[in-house]
Scaffold this active site. Structure first.
Site, short mmCIF file in Angstrom:
data_model
loop_
_atom_site.label_atom_id
_atom_site.label_comp_id
_atom_site.label_asym_id
_atom_site.label_seq_id
_atom_site.Cartn_x
_atom_site.Cartn_y
_atom_site.Cartn_z
N THR A 147 -43.41 -5.13 -6.58
CA THR A 147 -43.59 -5.92 -5.35
C THR A 147 -42.28 -5.86 -4.55
O THR A 147 -41.47 -4.98 -4.77
CB THR A 147 -43.98 -7.37 -5.71
OG1 THR A 147 -43.05 -7.82 -6.69
CG2 THR A 147 -45.39 -7.44 -6.27
N GLY A 197 -40.14 -5.77 -0.71
CA GLY A 197 -40.29 -5.13 0.59
C GLY A 197 -40.54 -3.63 0.49
O GLY A 197 -41.33 -3.06 1.25
N THR A 198 -39.86 -2.98 -0.46
CA THR A 198 -39.87 -1.52 -0.48
C THR A 198 -41.26 -0.89 -0.63
O THR A 198 -41.58 0.04 0.10
CB THR A 198 -38.91 -1.00 -1.57
OG1 THR A 198 -37.66 -1.67 -1.40
CG2 THR A 198 -38.70 0.49 -1.46
N ASP A 217 -43.93 -8.11 -12.73
CA ASP A 217 -43.36 -9.46 -12.86
C ASP A 217 -44.14 -10.48 -12.03
O ASP A 217 -45.00 -10.13 -11.22
CB ASP A 217 -41.88 -9.45 -12.46
CG ASP A 217 -41.60 -8.66 -11.19
OD1 ASP A 217 -42.55 -8.44 -10.41
OD2 ASP A 217 -40.45 -8.25 -10.98
N ASN A 237 -28.22 -5.61 -6.66
CA ASN A 237 -27.37 -5.78 -7.85
C ASN A 237 -27.80 -4.86 -9.00
O ASN A 237 -27.35 -5.01 -10.12
CB ASN A 237 -27.39 -7.24 -8.31
CG ASN A 237 -28.76 -7.73 -8.74
OD1 ASN A 237 -29.72 -6.95 -8.76
ND2 ASN A 237 -28.88 -9.00 -9.07
N HIS A 296 -30.88 -4.59 -10.23
CA HIS A 296 -31.97 -5.04 -11.10
C HIS A 296 -33.21 -4.17 -10.92
O HIS A 296 -33.44 -3.58 -9.88
CB HIS A 296 -32.27 -6.54 -10.92
CG HIS A 296 -33.01 -6.93 -9.69
ND1 HIS A 296 -32.98 -8.21 -9.18
CD2 HIS A 296 -33.81 -6.23 -8.85
CE1 HIS A 296 -33.73 -8.26 -8.10
NE2 HIS A 296 -34.25 -7.09 -7.87
N GLY A 340 -37.48 -4.56 -11.89
CA GLY A 340 -38.30 -5.72 -12.19
C GLY A 340 -37.42 -6.91 -11.85
O GLY A 340 -36.68 -6.90 -10.86
N GLU A 387 -32.13 -8.85 -14.47
CA GLU A 387 -30.87 -9.02 -13.76
C GLU A 387 -29.71 -8.40 -14.56
O GLU A 387 -29.85 -8.11 -15.75
CB GLU A 387 -30.61 -10.52 -13.55
CG GLU A 387 -31.71 -11.24 -12.75
CD GLU A 387 -31.67 -10.95 -11.24
OE1 GLU A 387 -31.21 -9.86 -10.84
OE2 GLU A 387 -32.14 -11.80 -10.47
N ARG A 400 -37.05 -14.41 2.06
CA ARG A 400 -37.84 -14.01 3.23
C ARG A 400 -39.35 -14.08 2.98
O ARG A 400 -40.13 -14.07 3.91
CB ARG A 400 -37.43 -12.61 3.71
CG ARG A 400 -37.76 -11.48 2.76
CD ARG A 400 -36.95 -10.24 3.17
NE ARG A 400 -37.42 -9.01 2.55
CZ ARG A 400 -37.08 -8.62 1.33
NH1 ARG A 400 -36.28 -9.38 0.58
NH2 ARG A 400 -37.52 -7.48 0.84
N LYS A 418 -29.29 -0.67 0.47
CA LYS A 418 -29.42 -0.15 -0.90
C LYS A 418 -28.41 0.96 -1.20
O LYS A 418 -28.41 1.53 -2.28
CB LYS A 418 -30.85 0.36 -1.14
CG LYS A 418 -31.93 -0.70 -1.03
CD LYS A 418 -31.81 -1.74 -2.13
CE LYS A 418 -32.68 -2.96 -1.90
NZ LYS A 418 -34.06 -2.75 -2.17
P1 PGA Z 1 -36.96 -5.01 -2.18
O1 PGA Z 1 -36.60 -5.45 -3.64
O2 PGA Z 1 -37.97 -3.90 -2.30
O3 PGA Z 1 -37.56 -6.22 -1.56
O4 PGA Z 1 -35.70 -4.57 -1.53
C1 PGA Z 1 -36.40 -4.48 -4.62
C2 PGA Z 1 -36.15 -5.20 -5.90
O5 PGA Z 1 -35.60 -6.32 -5.85
O6 PGA Z 1 -36.50 -4.66 -6.96
#
Ligand code: PGA
Length: 240
Positions: free
Chosen positions: A36, A38-39, A67, A136, A138, A140, A143, A167, A202
């Site tokens: 899930t 944005g990407t 997740d 960072n 991560h 899924g 973290e 968002r 990214k």
């Molecule tokens: P994003 O998140 O696609 O919303 O940038 C990617 C992620 O956190 O795995």
């Protein structure tokens, strides 16, 4: 890790969709691991178009999501159940008993993690796993600091992840503190992984991924050890 650099987000979405459609075309009973955030939104948009225009059939496809947040009812606008319905499932004919997402409102969350891990063993592992990457590192909701040997588990979300995901909510306070996520070991069981990264935000994560050795402080770095990973990245996320 194979790296494919595409012009922009639009191309990235088409590329990822094409990979998924090829997978399903060759194996009508494919198991897709879905992400899930944005990407993958553009990828799902392309898949919805593909369902209409190319008559792809998802009726025997299984989907397993990475997740889900803890503590939100499935119908809540912020859940990944809602996200998947809104952005993909309403447009393609995945059978309702063949789509799987962790239950973030299970009474016994630990039992839910174990159930989900077993489910992945039984239905999966995914033939093709779509992944995004957090700034960072991560994957899924795993973290930095998560064991590479982790299975499906409950995580405490970091401030940076809650901020990044605000968002999708009305405010940052609404973002849950916890989530259930496939573990890193679970994700690595997938036969093929497509990692998507788009946009200037990214760039550092992509650079670290490509330069670094496996390090639990940067979860995505373990993907260099998987035999079949393709990083699909647009120029904004790749070029200096
Ligand atoms: P994003 O998140 O696609 O919303 O940038 C990617 C992620 O956190 O795995």
């Amino acid at each position: 890790m194979k790296v494919t650099v595409v012009k922009d987000y639009n191309e990235l979405s088409k590329y990822a969709c094409n990979e998924i459609e090829k997978e399903i075309f060759h194996n009508h009973c494919s198991v897709l691991g879905l992400a899930t955030g944005g990407t993958p939104l553009g990828t799902y948009r392309e898949m919805a178009k593909g369902f209409q225009q190319r008559k792809l059939d998802y009726s025997r496809v299984t989907t397993i999501n990475l997740d889900e947040y803890v503590g939100l009812e499935k119908e809540n606008a912020g859940t990944y159940h809602t996200y998947m319905e809104k952005n993909l499932f309403q447009y393609v004919n995945v059978s309702s008993d063949m789509k799987f997402i962790p239950n973030g409102t299970a009474e016994d969350l630990q039992a839910e993690c174990e159930r989900y891990e077993k489910l992945i063993e039984k239905k999966g592992p995914p033939d093709l796993q779509i992944l995004g990457i957090g700034t960072n590192g991560h994957i899924g909701f795993n973290e930095p600091g998560t064991s590479f040997l982790s299975q499906t588990h409950i995580v405490e979300l970091t401030d940076s992840t809650r901020k990044a995901n605000a968002r999708f909510f009305t405010s940052e306070e609404q973002v849950p503190q916890k989530a259930i996520t496939m573990g890193i070991k679970t994700i690595l069981k997938s036969r093929k992984i497509i990692l998507l990264a788009s946009g200037i935000k990214k760039r550092n994560a992509v650079r670290t991924l490509l330069e670094g050795k496996p390090d639990e402080q940067f979860p995505a770095s373990i993907l260099s050890e998987h035999p079949n990973v393709m990083l699909v990245v647009d120029r904004a996320a790749f070029e200096d």
